[in-house]
Scaffold this motif. Structure first.
Motif, PDB file in Angstrom:
ATOM      1  N   ILE A 180      25.321 127.175  90.263  1.00 33.40           N
ATOM      2  CA  ILE A 180      24.694 127.628  91.500  1.00 33.40           C
ATOM      3  C   ILE A 180      24.484 126.437  92.429  1.00 33.40           C
ATOM      4  O   ILE A 180      23.968 125.403  92.016  1.00 33.40           O
ATOM      5  CB  ILE A 180      23.349 128.314  91.212  1.00 33.40           C
ATOM      6  CG1 ILE A 180      23.558 129.507  90.273  1.00 33.40           C
ATOM      7  CG2 ILE A 180      22.670 128.752  92.507  1.00 33.40           C
ATOM      8  CD1 ILE A 180      22.288 130.142  89.797  1.00 33.40           C
ATOM      9  N   ARG A 181      24.878 126.612  93.677  1.00 34.17           N
ATOM     10  CA  ARG A 181      24.708 125.573  94.690  1.00 34.17           C
ATOM     11  C   ARG A 181      23.352 125.745  95.357  1.00 34.17           C
ATOM     12  O   ARG A 181      22.986 126.840  95.769  1.00 34.17           O
ATOM     13  CB  ARG A 181      25.816 125.692  95.729  1.00 34.17           C
ATOM     14  CG  ARG A 181      25.673 124.741  96.874  1.00 34.17           C
ATOM     15  CD  ARG A 181      26.748 124.974  97.902  1.00 34.17           C
ATOM     16  NE  ARG A 181      26.463 124.202  99.084  1.00 34.17           N
ATOM     17  CZ  ARG A 181      27.356 123.926  99.992  1.00 34.17           C
ATOM     18  NH1 ARG A 181      28.587 124.366  99.879  1.00 34.17           N
ATOM     19  NH2 ARG A 181      27.034 123.209 101.043  1.00 34.17           N
ATOM     20  N   HIS A 182      22.627 124.615  95.505  1.00 37.38           N
ATOM     21  CA  HIS A 182      21.339 124.599  96.201  1.00 37.38           C
ATOM     22  C   HIS A 182      21.443 123.616  97.360  1.00 37.38           C
ATOM     23  O   HIS A 182      21.757 122.446  97.157  1.00 37.38           O
ATOM     24  CB  HIS A 182      20.211 124.152  95.277  1.00 37.38           C
ATOM     25  CG  HIS A 182      19.997 125.058  94.117  1.00 37.38           C
ATOM     26  ND1 HIS A 182      19.396 126.287  94.232  1.00 37.38           N
ATOM     27  CD2 HIS A 182      20.309 124.920  92.810  1.00 37.38           C
ATOM     28  CE1 HIS A 182      19.339 126.862  93.040  1.00 37.38           C
ATOM     29  NE2 HIS A 182      19.902 126.057  92.161  1.00 37.38           N
ATOM     30  N   GLY A 183      21.177 124.070  98.563  1.00 35.67           N
ATOM     31  CA  GLY A 183      21.186 123.193  99.731  1.00 35.67           C
ATOM     32  C   GLY A 183      22.502 123.254 100.484  1.00 35.67           C
ATOM     33  O   GLY A 183      23.517 123.691  99.951  1.00 35.67           O
ATOM     34  N   PRO A 191      24.129 119.172  98.981  1.00 35.80           N
ATOM     35  CA  PRO A 191      23.907 120.175  97.939  1.00 35.80           C
ATOM     36  C   PRO A 191      23.839 119.592  96.521  1.00 35.80           C
ATOM     37  O   PRO A 191      24.440 118.568  96.221  1.00 35.80           O
ATOM     38  CB  PRO A 191      25.118 121.089  98.073  1.00 35.80           C
ATOM     39  CG  PRO A 191      26.177 120.223  98.641  1.00 35.80           C
ATOM     40  CD  PRO A 191      25.475 119.237  99.526  1.00 35.80           C
ATOM     41  N   ASP A 192      23.060 120.262  95.702  1.00 35.16           N
ATOM     42  CA  ASP A 192      23.017 120.015  94.267  1.00 35.16           C
ATOM     43  C   ASP A 192      23.563 121.259  93.587  1.00 35.16           C
ATOM     44  O   ASP A 192      23.469 122.363  94.118  1.00 35.16           O
ATOM     45  CB  ASP A 192      21.585 119.783  93.783  1.00 35.16           C
ATOM     46  CG  ASP A 192      20.994 118.488  94.302  1.00 35.16           C
ATOM     47  OD1 ASP A 192      21.772 117.552  94.542  1.00 35.16           O
ATOM     48  OD2 ASP A 192      19.769 118.427  94.463  1.00 35.16           O
ATOM     49  N   TYR A 193      24.117 121.078  92.408  1.00 32.57           N
ATOM     50  CA  TYR A 193      24.684 122.189  91.650  1.00 32.57           C
ATOM     51  C   TYR A 193      24.021 122.231  90.288  1.00 32.57           C
ATOM     52  O   TYR A 193      23.927 121.214  89.611  1.00 32.57           O
ATOM     53  CB  TYR A 193      26.198 122.006  91.498  1.00 32.57           C
ATOM     54  CG  TYR A 193      26.925 121.969  92.822  1.00 32.57           C
ATOM     55  CD1 TYR A 193      27.477 123.125  93.359  1.00 32.57           C
ATOM     56  CD2 TYR A 193      27.046 120.796  93.539  1.00 32.57           C
ATOM     57  CE1 TYR A 193      28.129 123.105  94.576  1.00 32.57           C
ATOM     58  CE2 TYR A 193      27.698 120.762  94.754  1.00 32.57           C
ATOM     59  CZ  TYR A 193      28.240 121.919  95.268  1.00 32.57           C
ATOM     60  OH  TYR A 193      28.874 121.890  96.470  1.00 32.57           O
ATOM     61  N   GLU A 194      23.562 123.423  89.882  1.00 32.06           N
ATOM     62  CA  GLU A 194      22.930 123.606  88.580  1.00 32.06           C
ATOM     63  C   GLU A 194      23.772 124.543  87.720  1.00 32.06           C
ATOM     64  O   GLU A 194      24.201 125.595  88.186  1.00 32.06           O
ATOM     65  CB  GLU A 194      21.537 124.208  88.726  1.00 32.06           C
ATOM     66  CG  GLU A 194      20.516 123.256  89.256  1.00 32.06           C
ATOM     67  CD  GLU A 194      19.135 123.894  89.325  1.00 32.06           C
ATOM     68  OE1 GLU A 194      18.181 123.144  89.520  1.00 32.06           O
ATOM     69  OE2 GLU A 194      19.009 125.133  89.195  1.00 32.06           O
ATOM     70  N   LYS A 221      22.969 119.324  85.861  1.00 30.83           N
ATOM     71  CA  LYS A 221      22.867 119.250  87.309  1.00 30.83           C
ATOM     72  C   LYS A 221      23.875 118.240  87.829  1.00 30.83           C
ATOM     73  O   LYS A 221      24.083 117.183  87.224  1.00 30.83           O
ATOM     74  CB  LYS A 221      21.452 118.831  87.690  1.00 30.83           C
ATOM     75  CG  LYS A 221      21.196 118.756  89.156  1.00 30.83           C
ATOM     76  CD  LYS A 221      19.756 118.348  89.409  1.00 30.83           C
ATOM     77  CE  LYS A 221      19.517 118.212  90.894  1.00 30.83           C
ATOM     78  NZ  LYS A 221      18.155 117.782  91.180  1.00 30.83           N
ATOM     79  N   SER A 224      25.034 116.188  91.469  1.00 27.78           N
ATOM     80  CA  SER A 224      24.698 115.878  92.859  1.00 27.78           C
ATOM     81  C   SER A 224      25.674 114.840  93.382  1.00 27.78           C
ATOM     82  O   SER A 224      26.277 114.088  92.609  1.00 27.78           O
ATOM     83  CB  SER A 224      23.258 115.388  92.974  1.00 27.78           C
ATOM     84  OG  SER A 224      23.063 114.241  92.179  1.00 27.78           O
ATOM     85  N   LYS A 243      27.982 130.666  94.174  1.00 26.34           N
ATOM     86  CA  LYS A 243      28.066 130.602  92.724  1.00 26.34           C
ATOM     87  C   LYS A 243      29.513 130.395  92.280  1.00 26.34           C
ATOM     88  O   LYS A 243      30.444 130.868  92.909  1.00 26.34           O
ATOM     89  CB  LYS A 243      27.541 131.891  92.093  1.00 26.34           C
ATOM     90  CG  LYS A 243      26.082 132.141  92.366  1.00 26.34           C
ATOM     91  CD  LYS A 243      25.622 133.425  91.736  1.00 26.34           C
ATOM     92  CE  LYS A 243      24.150 133.663  92.029  1.00 26.34           C
ATOM     93  NZ  LYS A 243      23.676 134.908  91.433  1.00 26.34           N
TER      94      LYS A 243
END
Length: 160
Positions: free
Chosen positions: A6-9, A13-16, A26, A28, A123
């Motif tokens: 999942i991409r955040h930002g 972006p960071d990916y979890e 994670k 980044s 995603k």
């Protein structure tokens, strides 16, 4: 066997990597060009960095600063070859030019995992097909290496 990245930002972006209940790692990006990625998981910490400025080789560096492997791709090729220092080798490719699915294939072991990216979603879906034949850290390393290659390919297309 089914994981989601999942991409955040948006700007940085960071990916979890998660299965919905637990977070397994994670990724980044850092630097001006955002081509260098840092990965943190429970089994290891790695950095993906280009070998040289215009090189098509990506070095995989562990937390101690040692090069543990590399990913190479020939010019005009859609296939990336991962080679680790412990002898493990796998190839990363798209089965068809219009496909959103990418495959990690490890020679005698066959297809190890599929990574499916979607156009409008934040995603990326990962499906592990077989046991990864190397050490326990190879599965998260393969997942994040594949996603890193997909992200670099998307950025290259967006820059055109």
């Amino acid at each position: 066997t089914e994981l989601v990245l999942i991409r955040h930002g948006w700007l940085s972006p960071d990916y979890e990597l998660t299965d919905g209940a637990c977070i397994y790692g994670k990724m980044s990006y850092s630097g001006l060009s955002k081509r260098s990625a840092s990965i943190e998981t429970a089994v290891g910490t790695w950095t993906f960095r280009s070998k040289e400025l215009f090189s098509r080789t990506i070095l995989i560096i562990d937390k101690d600063g040692q090069i543990i492997g590399e990913i190479t791709r020939d010019w005009f090729s859609r296939t990336g070859i991962l080679t680790l220092n412990d002898g493990f080798s796998a190839r990363f490719y798209r089965p068809a030019i219009w496909s959103r699915q990418y495959i990690w294939d490890a020679g005698n072991y066959g297809e190890i995992m599929n990574i499916k990216s979607t156009i409008l979603s934040l995603k990326t879906y990962v499906s592990i097909k077989a046991n990864v034949p190397a050490s326990a850290s190879a599965a998260p390393l393969l997942i994040f290496a594949g996603v890193h290659l997909i992200i670099l390919r998307r950025r290259k297309k967006a820059a055109r």
